[in-house]
Design an enzyme around this catalytic site. Structure first.
Site, PDB file in Angstrom:
ATOM      1  CG  LEU A 164      -2.014  -1.045   1.257  1.00  0.00           C
ATOM      2  CD1 LEU A 164      -2.751  -1.001   2.589  1.00  0.00           C
ATOM      3  CD2 LEU A 164      -2.976  -0.828   0.104  1.00  0.00           C
ATOM      4  CB  SER A 165       1.082   4.224   0.825  1.00  0.00           C
ATOM      5  OG  SER A 165      -0.181   4.324   1.439  1.00  0.00           O
ATOM      6  NE  ARG A 166       4.002   4.000  -6.895  1.00  0.00           N
ATOM      7  CZ  ARG A 166       3.952   2.990  -7.777  1.00  0.00           C
ATOM      8  NH1 ARG A 166       2.861   2.275  -7.896  1.00  0.00           N
ATOM      9  NH2 ARG A 166       4.991   2.706  -8.514  1.00  0.00           N
ATOM     10  CG  LEU A 167       5.038   3.023   1.862  1.00  0.00           C
ATOM     11  CD1 LEU A 167       4.553   3.113   3.300  1.00  0.00           C
ATOM     12  CD2 LEU A 167       6.221   3.950   1.628  1.00  0.00           C
TER      13      LEU A 167
END
Length: 179
Positions: A164-167
């Site tokens: 998620l959230s490009r993490l």
């Protein structure tokens, strides 16, 4: 081996063509080219695929025995990238796989002059018909001398997993003794 666990997960997920991988090579002129091939074996000794050695990929690997493999398993948000040295398998190592293929695929290896331009589809089909006549049903189709396997020995391995959230998670390994 992490790759084996991830491959098992891809197969269990029911993804189409789980062994499809993008093989990127470089031409003698330094031009990159990618195409999809199928992984046929993998283990500690490397990753194996088979092809016509006179194809563009075969010619590229003959001149520059390095490649990049990408397994793009997008539906489960995973990707594996290998930067690798590539070596041709011997005829003895390639023949068992060739003879395990369906007869039509064996004839197709003879008929298809991969990466060459044809005048028409009919030309390819006529060549296939010639191969069917040359080796009728019930005869052994010999492996062409221009066909065989390659073993890819990764020097750098990267396992990517979407978050998620490009993490995203990115695990990168380098074979000992490499820069």
């Amino acid at each position: 081996m992490l790759f084996a666990r991830w491959m098992d997960a891809v197969v269990a997920a029911g993804l189409p063509e789980p062994t499809a991988m993008v093989l990127a090579t470089v031409s003698p002129a330094g031009r990159p080219r990618g195409r999809t091939v199928l992984l046929k074996d993998h283990g500690p000794e490397g990753f194996v695929f088979y092809t016509n050695r006179t194809s563009a990929k075969g010619q590229h690997l003959a001149g520059q025995p390095y490649a990049c493999l990408v397994f793009p398993w997008y539906p489960i948000q995973r990707q594996v990238i290998f930067e690798a040295r590539v070596g041709a398998l011997s005829t003895a190592d390639s023949e068992p796989y060739f003879h395990s293929r369906p007869r039509g695929s064996q004839l197709g290896a003879w008929a298809s002059q991969q990466s060459s331009v044809l005048g028409s589809r009919a030309e390819l089909e006529a060549r296939y018909q010639e191969m069917e006549e040359r080796w009728p049903e019930g005869t052994v189709v010999p492996m062409p001398e221009f066909w065989g396997g390659y073993r890819v020995l990764p020097e750098v391995m990267e396992f990517w997993e979407g978050r998620l959230s490009r993490l995203h998670d990115r695990l990168r390994y380098r074979r000992e003794g490499q820069d």
